[in-house]
Design a protein around this motif. Structure first.
Motif, PDB file in Angstrom:
ATOM      1  N   ALA A  47     -28.824  25.332 -12.071  1.00 53.78           N
ATOM      2  CA  ALA A  47     -30.102  25.919 -12.479  1.00 53.78           C
ATOM      3  C   ALA A  47     -30.407  25.624 -13.946  1.00 53.78           C
ATOM      4  O   ALA A  47     -31.541  25.248 -14.282  1.00 53.78           O
ATOM      5  CB  ALA A  47     -30.079  27.427 -12.244  1.00 53.78           C
ATOM      6  N   GLU A  49     -29.385  23.196 -15.817  1.00 49.08           N
ATOM      7  CA  GLU A  49     -29.593  21.774 -16.086  1.00 49.08           C
ATOM      8  C   GLU A  49     -30.667  21.151 -15.189  1.00 49.08           C
ATOM      9  O   GLU A  49     -30.936  19.954 -15.306  1.00 49.08           O
ATOM     10  CB  GLU A  49     -28.275  21.019 -15.911  1.00 49.08           C
ATOM     11  CG  GLU A  49     -27.194  21.451 -16.882  1.00 49.08           C
ATOM     12  CD  GLU A  49     -25.853  20.799 -16.613  1.00 49.08           C
ATOM     13  OE1 GLU A  49     -25.762  19.912 -15.728  1.00 49.08           O
ATOM     14  OE2 GLU A  49     -24.870  21.175 -17.281  1.00 49.08           O
ATOM     15  N   TYR A  50     -31.255  21.942 -14.292  1.00 51.52           N
ATOM     16  CA  TYR A  50     -32.245  21.437 -13.329  1.00 51.52           C
ATOM     17  C   TYR A  50     -31.688  20.225 -12.572  1.00 51.52           C
ATOM     18  O   TYR A  50     -32.353  19.202 -12.430  1.00 51.52           O
ATOM     19  CB  TYR A  50     -33.569  21.057 -14.025  1.00 51.52           C
ATOM     20  CG  TYR A  50     -34.242  22.217 -14.702  1.00 51.52           C
ATOM     21  CD1 TYR A  50     -34.928  23.162 -13.958  1.00 51.52           C
ATOM     22  CD2 TYR A  50     -34.164  22.370 -16.078  1.00 51.52           C
ATOM     23  CE1 TYR A  50     -35.544  24.243 -14.565  1.00 51.52           C
ATOM     24  CE2 TYR A  50     -34.769  23.449 -16.708  1.00 51.52           C
ATOM     25  CZ  TYR A  50     -35.457  24.383 -15.943  1.00 51.52           C
ATOM     26  OH  TYR A  50     -36.050  25.439 -16.550  1.00 51.52           O
ATOM     27  N   ARG A  51     -30.442  20.389 -12.108  1.00 48.41           N
ATOM     28  CA  ARG A  51     -29.756  19.299 -11.409  1.00 48.41           C
ATOM     29  C   ARG A  51     -29.218  19.790 -10.072  1.00 48.41           C
ATOM     30  O   ARG A  51     -28.088  20.253  -9.978  1.00 48.41           O
ATOM     31  CB  ARG A  51     -28.611  18.774 -12.272  1.00 48.41           C
ATOM     32  CG  ARG A  51     -29.087  18.084 -13.547  1.00 48.41           C
ATOM     33  CD  ARG A  51     -27.939  17.600 -14.422  1.00 48.41           C
ATOM     34  NE  ARG A  51     -27.003  16.783 -13.668  1.00 48.41           N
ATOM     35  CZ  ARG A  51     -25.680  16.846 -13.828  1.00 48.41           C
ATOM     36  NH1 ARG A  51     -25.143  17.688 -14.697  1.00 48.41           N
ATOM     37  NH2 ARG A  51     -24.892  16.077 -13.128  1.00 48.41           N
TER      38      ARG A  51
END
Length: 113
Positions: A47, A49-51
């Motif tokens: 969440a 790192e938006y990965r």
């Protein structure tokens, strides 16, 4: 309880006998416990790192560790009832962690394989 399609289903772990890990754990059990315990950390990392691939890698790693565990460690065939109960709880925890990881990726896990 698990909600599916608006109906409640009993959680698998709630139907298992109480268990304790008061025996010498195998390296496979330790590895699986450590990986399951990293689930919240991986969710936060994905969440932050938006990965989403962090969760995909986690699910893949957990599936591999579970595969090795299940082929190396007797679960149902364990000699001791307490050991069997503990290993069944560990299998249920791995199932739940894997299902949660897949759910976060919007992948529906099969009920039976």
């Amino acid at each position: 309880m698990v909600v599916e399609g608006g109906t409640f289903k009993p959680d698998v772990a709630s139907t298992l006998p109480m268990a304790s890990f008061d025996y010498e754990l195998s390296s496979h059990e330790i590895q699986m416990i450590e990986l399951i315990s990293r689930f919240p950390e991986r969710v936060q990392q994905a969440a932050a790192e938006y990965r989403p691939q962090v969760m995909a890698a986690y699910a893949y790693d957990l599936a591999n560790v579970f595969h090795s565990f299940y082929h190396a460690v007797p679960v149902i065939q364990a000699d001791n009832a307490e050991v069997r109960a503990s290993r069944l709880r560990l299998v249920a925890a791995a199932r739940q962690a894997l299902a949660n990881a897949l759910r976060l990726l919007d992948i529906q896990a099969p009920e039976v394989m």
